[in-house]
Design an enzyme around this catalytic site. Structure first.
Site, PDB file in Angstrom:
ATOM      1  N   ASP A 343      32.968  32.808  65.725  1.00  0.00           N
ATOM      2  CA  ASP A 343      32.882  34.177  65.228  1.00  0.00           C
ATOM      3  C   ASP A 343      31.770  34.940  65.943  1.00  0.00           C
ATOM      4  O   ASP A 343      30.724  34.380  66.268  1.00  0.00           O
ATOM      5  CB  ASP A 343      32.600  34.114  63.719  1.00  0.00           C
ATOM      6  CG  ASP A 343      32.575  35.479  63.082  1.00  0.00           C
ATOM      7  OD1 ASP A 343      33.639  36.121  63.042  1.00  0.00           O
ATOM      8  OD2 ASP A 343      31.504  35.902  62.619  1.00  0.00           O
ATOM      9  N   GLU A 372      35.183  34.876  69.793  1.00  0.00           N
ATOM     10  CA  GLU A 372      35.521  36.255  69.454  1.00  0.00           C
ATOM     11  C   GLU A 372      34.635  37.168  70.301  1.00  0.00           C
ATOM     12  O   GLU A 372      33.446  37.313  70.034  1.00  0.00           O
ATOM     13  CB  GLU A 372      35.298  36.520  67.972  1.00  0.00           C
ATOM     14  CG  GLU A 372      35.680  37.941  67.577  1.00  0.00           C
ATOM     15  CD  GLU A 372      35.244  38.318  66.175  1.00  0.00           C
ATOM     16  OE1 GLU A 372      35.920  39.154  65.553  1.00  0.00           O
ATOM     17  OE2 GLU A 372      34.219  37.780  65.693  1.00  0.00           O
TER      18      GLU A 372
END
Length: 631
Positions: A343, A372
């Site tokens: 993330d 990400e």
């Protein structure tokens, strides 16, 4: 003095006073009475790791007052104390240590008679653990949010030690989905042609509200009890491996939650990033590679907190970085993981996150990690992939094997509503995206998607027009990269992000007792849901066996009349894809594609199973696709 919430408080005494003597006596008595270990992280480790140095965090009141020794002839290589007396970091050399138990002994500096011990374990690794195979472009990844997928165990819906309780009536509340719900529905996921599951985080998140997404973690060595136990997570991986499926953990390097246990008593002020007042990141990650960027903009980007409830981890601090590296490796070994999705990858300190990534891939050379990297251009995203020539200009290497293709996502969120196909509209958007593939060091190792848990639902954007869904899924199944499907899309689930994140993260129908619509089984789905499901299942199960799509080459042709034609091929097979994004039937002259059609005469459509003559002309319906296996 004592330490609390990262502040040292001094107790004033007058020299020689009775008060001073009594207070000092009580202080040392408190050490004797409270000497204990409250936390040990990692809780155990593994023998035979490539990096033999293990840093163990011991936490307990005034534990830094103690000298540490260890049994079995194990060498202590470093003991690190910080300004917080409740922590001590002990590093040992495990290079020649077999799987075994051994004992740490803690002896009080101020009271030589006071000692206590702690048993620690080095466990045996699984066979060929270091060479584990990860996910790649032969896989299809299914993304699900555990709290919203299926409730397999009603007994863990709420937990006394966790603040937020079960409330399915609240859109943003805890709805009770859990690990058991995933295990019970693995056959459903596999029936879609999915080979890999990425779950949003499962570690404990003890925030009082909106903890269902679990990105504000409060204990990164513990599965949230509302999802199950650590053993349940290990069992999930084991059950998936029996079905030749792979498990990907969603890992967060950039931040924890404000309720993380360390936030109550930080190991050191430098464990997290600080400003004089709360400072949120500016989200402008372009400053990291911008040669004209100001230093203050860079600092706020990297060190600013994501939100006020998510403290920003300081990867420039060696103790923090080592802790995160070991935590990630511990989960790989312990749960037998097959990959990470990271993330907010490029919100962290660039050098620190590169060291984190390289440490993991050094330990597991075949382990895939997808980050990400939500950027607006291919050059900006390519900068973050391992061995990027763009990043090399600035002497940087992230060592990140894979990135998420956000520019392709942006194109697919608009293109299927653009009917005219003019200069920069319609299918040209897709074509232009792929013309920049040369920027990526490893173009096949890209995660491709039309939506995820942070975006508008695809079926919402396109008002549940199944023709456009079929076009998008065909694209995902036949271009380069690793396709990712977001749970529920395969039955037509929609959701409007403008109404809040909960609307794009609704419960999967049938995942709860009493649900009138059980979309996990054919008989429980509506006819419309079955139309979505049947197409998705047929498409991605076909893809599972197609090496030309997994690892083959691609040739595409400039779109004409809003029709995009491309080929995927290797030495053994050629697949021709035709995508008509216009509102009218179109006839395509195949002479233009002779360099790829060559001597092939026919093509069998994967979905309809009809055979087409490819030597002259092909007619294709509006808003539709053909996937032709050439013969």
């Amino acid at each position: 003095m004592y330490y609390t919430m990262n502040k040292i408080i001094y107790l004033p005494f007058q020299n020689g006073s009775f008060l001073k003597k009594i207070t000092l006596f009580l202080f040392f008595m408190s050490v004797t009475l409270h000497a204990q270990i409250d936390k040990v992280e990692p809780p155990f480790w593994y023998a035979g790791m490539q990096n033999p140095e293990l840093q163990i965090l011991f936490y307990g009141k005034d534990i830094s007052q103690y000298q540490v020794t260890v049994s079995n002839g194990i060498k202590i290589t470093n003991v690190k104390r910080t300004e917080n007396p409740n922590y001590i970091f002990v590093s040992i050399d495990t290079k020649k240590v077999a799987a075994s138990d051994f004992v740490f002994t803690f002896k009080n500096n101020n009271n030589n008679k006071e000692t206590f011990t702690h048993k620690y374990s080095l466990k045996k690794r699984r066979e060929n653990s270091a060479q584990r195979k990860s996910f790649d472009s032969s896989d299809m990844m299914y993304l699900l949010m555990p709290d919203r997928f299926a409730n397999g165990n009603r007994n863990n819906d709420s937990e006394n030690s966790i603040k937020e309780k079960y409330n399915r009536e609240l859109p943003g509340g805890r709805h009770g989905g859990d690990i058991e719900g995933i295990i019970k529905n693995l056959d459903y996921i596999a029936s879609l042609g999915a080979t890999t599951i990425w779950t949003t985080p499962l570690n404990e998140d003890n925030d009082a509200t909106y903890s269902y997404h679990t990105y504000g973690q409060s204990d990164v060595y513990k599965i949230d009890p509302r999802f199950g136990t650590n053993d349940d997570y290990v069992r999930l991986a084991a059950e998936m491996h029996k079905k030749d499926m792979k498990l990907v953990m969603d890992y967060v390097t950039n931040h924890w939650g404000i309720e993380h246990w360390m936030m109550k008593d930080l190991p050191t002020k430098e464990w997290i990033n600080h400003f004089d007042t709360f400072t949120q990141t500016n989200h402008k990650r372009t400053v990291i590679h911008d040669i004209n960027a100001s230093e203050i903009d860079k600092k706020i980007t990297i060190d600013g907190w994501f939100v006020s409830t998510m403290p920003d981890l300081n990867l420039k601090n060696p103790l923090t970085l080592k802790y995160l590296i070991q935590n990630a490796i511990w989960w790989i070994e312990y749960a037998d993981l097959d990959g990470f999705r990271v993330d907010t990858y490029n919100y962290s300190d660039p050098k620190g996150i590169a060291k984190w990534t390289k440490s993991i891939t050094d330990e597991y050379p075949n382990f895939n990690i997808v980050g990400e990297v939500w950027m607006q251009s291919q050059a900006q995203m390519a900068y973050w992939q391992k061995d990027s020539k763009i990043a090399e200009i600035q002497n940087y290497n992230s060592y990140l094997p894979s990135v998420m293709d956000f520019t392709l996502y942006e194109a697919t969120s608009k293109v299927f509503n653009e009917d005219d196909g003019s200069w920069d509209k319609g299918m040209v958007k897709l074509y232009d995206n792929f013309t920049n593939d040369f920027l990526y060091p490893n173009i096949n190792n890209m995660l491709i998607f039309v939506e995820n848990h942070d975006t508008n639902r695809f079926n919402q954007t396109y008002e549940n027009d199944i023709r456009k869904y079929k076009m998008a899924m065909t694209l995902m199944a036949t271009v380069r990269g690793i396709p990712q499907l977001y749970y529920g899309s395969e039955i037509g689930m929609a959701g409007d992000k403008n109404k809040g994140d909960a609307d794009i993260r609704k419960d999967f129908p049938g995942g709860w007792e009493g649900d009138k619509n059980n979309a996990f089984v054919k008989e429980g789905r509506t006819s419309g849901q079955n139309d979505y499901f049947n197409f998705t299942s047929k498409l991605f199960n076909w893809r599972k066996t197609k090496a030309a799509v997994h690892f083959g080459k691609m040739t595409h042709y400039i779109p004409e009349n809003n029709i995009y034609v491309y080929f995927r091929y290797n030495t053994n097979e050629t697949i021709m894809v035709l995508m008509n994004n216009s509102t009218e039937s179109k006839t395509v002259n195949t002479n233009r594609f002779k360099e790829n059609i060559k001597d092939f005469k026919t093509g069998k459509d994967v979905i309809s199973e009809l055979t087409f003559d490819v030597t002259n002309k092909i007619t294709i319906e509006p808003k539709s696709v053909l996937i032709l296996e050439l013969k």
